[in-house]
Design a protein around this motif. Structure first.
Motif, mmCIF file in Angstrom:
data_model
loop_
_atom_site.group_PDB
_atom_site.id
_atom_site.type_symbol
_atom_site.label_atom_id
_atom_site.label_comp_id
_atom_site.label_asym_id
_atom_site.label_seq_id
_atom_site.Cartn_x
_atom_site.Cartn_y
_atom_site.Cartn_z
ATOM 1 N N UNK A 30 0.968 -1.296 -0.183
ATOM 2 C CA UNK A 30 0.217 0.369 -0.536
ATOM 3 C C UNK A 30 0.968 1.566 0.331
ATOM 4 N N UNK A 31 1.737 1.209 0.876
ATOM 5 C CA UNK A 31 2.819 2.509 0.848
ATOM 6 C C UNK A 31 3.176 2.624 -0.634
ATOM 7 N N UNK A 32 4.017 1.407 -1.459
ATOM 8 C CA UNK A 32 4.032 2.034 -2.864
ATOM 9 C C UNK A 32 3.376 2.564 -4.379
ATOM 10 N N UNK A 33 2.049 2.163 -3.143
ATOM 11 C CA UNK A 33 0.877 2.784 -4.336
ATOM 12 C C UNK A 33 0.957 4.195 -3.704
ATOM 13 N N UNK A 34 1.064 4.520 -2.237
ATOM 14 C CA UNK A 34 0.893 5.676 -2.193
ATOM 15 C C UNK A 34 1.734 6.883 -3.453
ATOM 16 N N UNK A 35 3.047 6.621 -2.344
ATOM 17 C CA UNK A 35 4.029 7.360 -3.121
ATOM 18 C C UNK A 35 4.580 7.573 -4.231
ATOM 19 N N UNK A 36 4.040 6.364 -5.447
ATOM 20 C CA UNK A 36 3.732 6.288 -6.503
ATOM 21 C C UNK A 36 2.659 7.349 -7.372
ATOM 22 N N UNK A 37 1.882 7.609 -6.187
ATOM 23 C CA UNK A 37 0.508 8.274 -7.128
ATOM 24 C C UNK A 37 0.274 10.041 -6.627
ATOM 25 N N UNK A 38 1.218 9.728 -5.145
ATOM 26 C CA UNK A 38 0.684 11.116 -4.119
ATOM 27 C C UNK A 38 1.576 12.428 -4.784
ATOM 28 N N UNK A 39 2.445 13.009 -5.249
ATOM 29 C CA UNK A 39 2.868 13.713 -6.127
ATOM 30 C C UNK A 39 2.119 14.771 -6.818
ATOM 31 N N UNK A 40 1.719 13.648 -7.323
ATOM 32 C CA UNK A 40 0.704 14.270 -8.592
ATOM 33 C C UNK A 40 -0.199 14.930 -8.678
ATOM 34 N N UNK A 41 -0.799 13.688 -7.119
ATOM 35 C CA UNK A 41 -2.223 14.200 -7.312
ATOM 36 C C UNK A 41 -2.257 15.402 -6.482
ATOM 37 N N UNK A 42 -1.262 15.509 -5.564
ATOM 38 C CA UNK A 42 -1.519 16.618 -4.352
ATOM 39 C C UNK A 42 -0.954 18.109 -4.953
ATOM 40 N N UNK A 43 -0.052 18.022 -6.408
ATOM 41 C CA UNK A 43 0.468 19.374 -7.373
ATOM 42 C C UNK A 43 -1.420 19.623 -7.969
ATOM 43 N N UNK A 44 -1.574 18.608 -8.214
ATOM 44 C CA UNK A 44 -3.266 18.907 -8.884
ATOM 45 C C UNK A 44 -3.985 19.802 -8.097
ATOM 46 N N UNK A 45 -4.193 18.939 -6.870
ATOM 47 C CA UNK A 45 -5.859 18.718 -6.206
ATOM 48 C C UNK A 45 -5.707 20.091 -5.258
ATOM 49 N N UNK A 46 -4.749 19.516 -4.811
ATOM 50 C CA UNK A 46 -4.237 20.435 -3.379
ATOM 51 C C UNK A 46 -4.382 18.734 -1.806
ATOM 52 N N UNK A 47 -4.737 19.863 -0.997
ATOM 53 C CA UNK A 47 -4.469 18.874 0.525
ATOM 54 C C UNK A 47 -6.407 19.185 1.093
#
Length: 267
Positions: free
Chosen positions: A228-245
């Motif tokens: 589950x950690x692998x999945x989050x690290x792979x997706x988090x940077x793009x998500x937060x860059x586009x959608x914030x917190x």
């Protein structure tokens, strides 16, 4: 529900929340309480030991970049300054964690504390998400040593369960001029020595808790944490860059509020 299933659930939650600004330790403490997982001593140790899965997940993703930093730090000033910056940021947590480890686990690992800090942290994230930032830094390699030290000091607030290590580092980096993506990425790099240090310290102090049965529970939690950690690290940077917190802020508020209601009725 068997302890093996509970360990798997906790491992999944650890991996999903470790690198998000929602507090993995806070979520695990609440789940442990409401699932009735483990005795008090082993339960507190379990939440730290399964972090090894999340550590290895981020190491596997950043292996090539870490290798370039390691091989280039003696010839490339930018690589050398970045490695020193991460170590400088790690130092405050290392010193305070080693000195106050027992005190923190004895008095702050409390479900009421977690719920209040989840809500407060959610409010902070909502406030930060509304600010009109003009970032000065868009690359983690540009962070100055004083900036890294301040981020490291702010990371120490995450020793209070529910605050969130990633949340404290990301918010402080953004307030110091980093954009969302570079702030989140620096949080990833800082997580490596911080989590490894917490894991090692807890393992040394609580190795007697690892009976043959407990080792199996930790192994299951570790494996689920890695995936589950692998999945989050792979997706988090793009998500937060586009959608914030915003999503993470409201999640914190909702979880903290539900937790307070359950505690108030004696659950």
């Amino acid at each position: 529900m068997s302890d093996l299933i509970k360990a798997a659930i906790l491992g999944i939650v650890e991996g999903l929340t470790e690198f998000l600004p929602v507090s993995s330790t806070g979520h695990l403490l609440l789940l442990q309480r409401f699932l009735g997982f483990g005795d008090e001593d082993f339960g507190k140790t379990f939440v730290v030991l399964i972090q090894l899965g999340a550590i290895l997940a981020i190491l596997s993703i950043y292996f090539h970049k870490l290798w370039r930093l390691a091989t280039g730090m003696f010839s490339d000033p930018a690589s050398r300054n970045f490695v020193i910056g991460v170590l400088v940021a790690f130092l405050p947590a290392a010193l305070i964690g080693a000195a106050a480890h027992s005190l923190i686990k004895s008095y702050l690992f409390n479900a009421w504390v977690v719920c209040f800090t989840l809500i407060a942290g959610g409010a902070v994230l909502l406030w930060v998400d509304q600010l009109d930032f003009r970032p000065k830094y868009r690359d983690v390699m540009q962070f100055s040593l004083p900036m890294c030290l301040i981020i490291g000091v702010c990371q120490c607030f995450a020793m209070i369960p529910g605050v969130s290590r990633s949340g404290a580092t990301i918010v402080s980096a953004m307030l110091l001029g980093a954009d969302k993506r570079s702030a989140a990425e620096f949080s990833f790099f800082l997580a490596m020595p911080t989590m490894a240090g917490a894991f090692t310290l807890d393992l040394i102090k609580n190795h007697d808790q690892l009976t043959s049965g407990n080792v199996l529970l930790v192994a299951i939690g570790f494996a689920c944490s890695f995936v589950s950690g692998y999945f989050v690290v792979k997706t988090f940077l793009n998500y937060v860059s586009q959608h914030g917190f915003g999503l993470f802020a409201w999640w914190r508020v909702i979880v903290g509020s539900i937790g307070l209601l359950l505690l108030a009725v004696g659950f």
